[in-house]
Design a protein around this motif. Structure first.
Motif, PDB file in Angstrom:
ATOM      1  N   PRO A  97      43.603  42.880  44.634  1.00  0.00           N
ATOM      2  CA  PRO A  97      42.260  42.309  44.771  1.00  0.00           C
ATOM      3  C   PRO A  97      41.490  42.967  45.914  1.00  0.00           C
ATOM      4  O   PRO A  97      41.873  42.880  47.074  1.00  0.00           O
ATOM      5  N   LEU A  98      40.406  43.622  45.555  1.00  0.00           N
ATOM      6  CA  LEU A  98      39.496  44.236  46.528  1.00  0.00           C
ATOM      7  C   LEU A  98      38.195  43.444  46.503  1.00  0.00           C
ATOM      8  O   LEU A  98      37.524  43.398  45.477  1.00  0.00           O
ATOM      9  N   SER A  99      37.855  42.813  47.612  1.00  0.00           N
ATOM     10  CA  SER A  99      36.668  41.963  47.606  1.00  0.00           C
ATOM     11  C   SER A  99      35.407  42.765  47.902  1.00  0.00           C
ATOM     12  O   SER A  99      35.408  43.658  48.751  1.00  0.00           O
ATOM     13  N   VAL A 100      34.332  42.428  47.201  1.00  0.00           N
ATOM     14  CA  VAL A 100      33.033  43.018  47.534  1.00  0.00           C
ATOM     15  C   VAL A 100      32.365  42.234  48.657  1.00  0.00           C
ATOM     16  O   VAL A 100      31.275  42.585  49.098  1.00  0.00           O
ATOM     17  N   GLN A 124      47.172  54.152  44.867  1.00  0.00           N
ATOM     18  CA  GLN A 124      46.917  55.038  43.744  1.00  0.00           C
ATOM     19  C   GLN A 124      47.877  56.231  43.764  1.00  0.00           C
ATOM     20  O   GLN A 124      48.420  56.629  42.727  1.00  0.00           O
ATOM     21  N   GLU A 125      48.128  56.757  44.952  1.00  0.00           N
ATOM     22  CA  GLU A 125      49.098  57.846  45.087  1.00  0.00           C
ATOM     23  C   GLU A 125      50.507  57.358  44.755  1.00  0.00           C
ATOM     24  O   GLU A 125      51.284  58.068  44.105  1.00  0.00           O
ATOM     25  N   LEU A 126      50.823  56.149  45.196  1.00  0.00           N
ATOM     26  CA  LEU A 126      52.131  55.558  44.909  1.00  0.00           C
ATOM     27  C   LEU A 126      52.331  55.406  43.406  1.00  0.00           C
ATOM     28  O   LEU A 126      53.398  55.738  42.867  1.00  0.00           O
ATOM     29  N   CYS A 127      51.313  54.909  42.722  1.00  0.00           N
ATOM     30  CA  CYS A 127      51.409  54.716  41.269  1.00  0.00           C
ATOM     31  C   CYS A 127      51.573  56.050  40.544  1.00  0.00           C
ATOM     32  O   CYS A 127      52.294  56.137  39.541  1.00  0.00           O
ATOM     33  N   ALA A 128      50.917  57.078  41.049  1.00  0.00           N
ATOM     34  CA  ALA A 128      51.059  58.397  40.432  1.00  0.00           C
ATOM     35  C   ALA A 128      52.504  58.883  40.524  1.00  0.00           C
ATOM     36  O   ALA A 128      53.021  59.513  39.590  1.00  0.00           O
ATOM     37  N   ARG A 129      53.163  58.560  41.623  1.00  0.00           N
ATOM     38  CA  ARG A 129      54.560  58.973  41.799  1.00  0.00           C
ATOM     39  C   ARG A 129      55.522  58.115  40.976  1.00  0.00           C
ATOM     40  O   ARG A 129      56.531  58.607  40.476  1.00  0.00           O
ATOM     41  N   SER A 130      55.204  56.830  40.841  1.00  0.00           N
ATOM     42  CA  SER A 130      56.127  55.900  40.185  1.00  0.00           C
ATOM     43  C   SER A 130      55.890  55.777  38.681  1.00  0.00           C
ATOM     44  O   SER A 130      56.679  55.130  37.986  1.00  0.00           O
ATOM     45  N   GLY A 131      54.804  56.361  38.190  1.00  0.00           N
ATOM     46  CA  GLY A 131      54.498  56.267  36.771  1.00  0.00           C
ATOM     47  C   GLY A 131      53.870  54.942  36.372  1.00  0.00           C
ATOM     48  O   GLY A 131      53.880  54.579  35.191  1.00  0.00           O
ATOM     49  N   GLN A 132      53.318  54.232  37.338  1.00  0.00           N
ATOM     50  CA  GLN A 132      52.643  52.965  37.069  1.00  0.00           C
ATOM     51  C   GLN A 132      51.131  53.158  37.141  1.00  0.00           C
ATOM     52  O   GLN A 132      50.642  54.266  37.370  1.00  0.00           O
ATOM     53  N   GLU A 133      50.391  52.099  36.923  1.00  0.00           N
ATOM     54  CA  GLU A 133      48.935  52.191  36.927  1.00  0.00           C
ATOM     55  C   GLU A 133      48.363  51.047  37.757  1.00  0.00           C
ATOM     56  O   GLU A 133      48.807  49.902  37.626  1.00  0.00           O
ATOM     57  N   GLN A 134      47.400  51.382  38.583  1.00  0.00           N
ATOM     58  CA  GLN A 134      46.784  50.372  39.425  1.00  0.00           C
ATOM     59  C   GLN A 134      45.605  49.708  38.709  1.00  0.00           C
ATOM     60  O   GLN A 134      44.801  50.375  38.067  1.00  0.00           O
ATOM     61  N   VAL A 135      45.539  48.390  38.828  1.00  0.00           N
ATOM     62  CA  VAL A 135      44.391  47.618  38.356  1.00  0.00           C
ATOM     63  C   VAL A 135      43.727  47.026  39.595  1.00  0.00           C
ATOM     64  O   VAL A 135      44.360  46.284  40.346  1.00  0.00           O
ATOM     65  N   VAL A 136      42.475  47.370  39.827  1.00  0.00           N
ATOM     66  CA  VAL A 136      41.752  46.826  40.972  1.00  0.00           C
ATOM     67  C   VAL A 136      40.844  45.703  40.494  1.00  0.00           C
ATOM     68  O   VAL A 136      40.012  45.893  39.600  1.00  0.00           O
ATOM     69  N   TYR A 137      41.033  44.527  41.086  1.00  0.00           N
ATOM     70  CA  TYR A 137      40.191  43.374  40.793  1.00  0.00           C
ATOM     71  C   TYR A 137      39.097  43.296  41.847  1.00  0.00           C
ATOM     72  O   TYR A 137      39.398  43.170  43.036  1.00  0.00           O
ATOM     73  N   LEU A 138      37.844  43.396  41.430  1.00  0.00           N
ATOM     74  CA  LEU A 138      36.739  43.241  42.372  1.00  0.00           C
ATOM     75  C   LEU A 138      36.467  41.754  42.539  1.00  0.00           C
ATOM     76  O   LEU A 138      35.720  41.138  41.769  1.00  0.00           O
ATOM     77  N   SER A 139      37.106  41.161  43.546  1.00  0.00           N
ATOM     78  CA  SER A 139      36.961  39.720  43.759  1.00  0.00           C
ATOM     79  C   SER A 139      35.603  39.411  44.379  1.00  0.00           C
ATOM     80  O   SER A 139      34.957  40.281  44.973  1.00  0.00           O
ATOM     81  N   MET A 140      35.177  38.155  44.233  1.00  0.00           N
ATOM     82  CA  MET A 140      33.794  37.761  44.541  1.00  0.00           C
ATOM     83  C   MET A 140      32.826  38.639  43.738  1.00  0.00           C
ATOM     84  O   MET A 140      31.748  38.985  44.195  1.00  0.00           O
ATOM     85  N   GLY A 141      33.262  38.965  42.523  1.00  0.00           N
ATOM     86  CA  GLY A 141      32.529  39.927  41.707  1.00  0.00           C
ATOM     87  C   GLY A 141      31.220  39.431  41.127  1.00  0.00           C
ATOM     88  O   GLY A 141      30.471  40.221  40.533  1.00  0.00           O
ATOM     89  N   PHE A 142      30.928  38.144  41.280  1.00  0.00           N
ATOM     90  CA  PHE A 142      29.666  37.606  40.766  1.00  0.00           C
ATOM     91  C   PHE A 142      28.923  36.782  41.819  1.00  0.00           C
ATOM     92  O   PHE A 142      28.070  35.967  41.482  1.00  0.00           O
ATOM     93  N   GLY A 143      29.276  36.990  43.075  1.00  0.00           N
ATOM     94  CA  GLY A 143      28.630  36.250  44.158  1.00  0.00           C
ATOM     95  C   GLY A 143      29.665  35.649  45.080  1.00  0.00           C
ATOM     96  O   GLY A 143      30.856  35.590  44.754  1.00  0.00           O
TER      97      GLY A 143
END
Length: 284
Positions: A97-100, A124-143
């Protein structure tokens, strides 16, 4: 077709009584048999912060992934949590969760937005090494309740930073239940047009009578990835309206069926998952 992420983690994490590990494991295994695209099953965070999910590793060890197409997603709050999640190859997605809202980022993770973005880059670099994928949640995404800046343009600025880091999945998250069609539609419309390389998701909270208009607004604006939780449990402790909770998965399925974009799910398994859902959230 809609991409559906079932979020029992979000339903369980704030539950006032501890849900026994065998009960969590049985419920998650039932959900895996249903055939959702993604299962947000747990989180690797401090047990002091979320004691309900202190048993995530133990639960993961009990999951049967042998006959499911569902991919696992785990939420983390920092690089340390991501490093733990990266040790489990059965986890496909690592969510952060990355808050705006600068105020909420500090309160939620004790870091500034700039520091959190540094974490995103390292994850993101870690996921590239581990073969996983990052999902970033933009929290407070509507106010947000702090009068911090919010607009579709602000979301665009954040998304540009994520695009520069090659983040491929970004979910707009309604942390406090304030989203409306008037904010949902323009946000997704502008972002999906400006960043076609990114798969945008909607983590919406809703009252029982506003779910359809919210899903419709996101769908018409180009969103095809939706988060939900069976029964609508959990999800929004900061909401002003006590009826606000997670988007009920059964409502998402209703909408998808009406639009002809419903996923092919195992209906007997879904019925069994609903039974266990009621046993857990009504029985505890």
């Amino acid at each position: 077709m809609l991409h559906l992420t079932e979020c029992p983690r979000d339903a369980m994490q704030g539950w006032p009584t501890f849900i026994p590990t065998p009960d969590k494991t049985a419920y998650l295994n039932a959900l895996l048999r249903v055939g959702f695209d993604t299962l947000d099953f747990g989180s690797f965070v401090s047990p002091k912060a979320i004691p309900q999910l202190a048993d995530t590793a133990e639960v993961l060890a009990g999951l049967d992934l042998s006959q499911t197409r569902t991919q696992l997603l785990a939420i983390v709050a920092n690089l340390r949590g991501a490093e733990t999640a990266a040790q489990y190859p059965q986890i496909r997605y690592i969510g952060f969760p990355l808050s705006v809202s600068e105020t909420f980022q500090q309160r939620n993770t004790n870091k500034s937005i700039a520091q959190a973005l540094d974490d995103v880059a390292q994850m993101q670099e870690l996921c590239a090494r581990s073969g996983q994928e990052q999902v970033v949640y933009l929290s407070m995404g509507f106010g947000n309740p702090y009068n911090d800046p919010w607009s579709p343009e602000v979301l665009g600025e954040f998304t540009q930073k994520l695009a520069d880091l090659k983040v491929g999945i970004v979910a707009l998250s309604d942390t406090i239940g304030v989203s409306t069609p008037a904010t949902i539609g323009p946000a997704f419309r502008e972002l999906t047009a400006a960043f076609p390389q990114i798969n945008f998701g909607a983590h919406l909270h809703t009252t029982p009578d506003t779910w359809r208009e919210k899903v419709q607004a996101a769908y018409e604006a180009g969103c095809r990835r939706f988060d939900g939780a069976l029964g609508g449990y959990g999800g929004c402790p900061m909401a002003a309206d006590q009826l606000t909770g997670n988007m009920p998965t059964e409502r998402l399925l209703e909408f998808a069926g009406a639009e002809g974009v419903g996923p092919q799910l195992n209906q007997p398994a879904l019925a069994e998952a609903m039974r266990l859902n009621q046993q857990i959230f009504v029985g505890h």
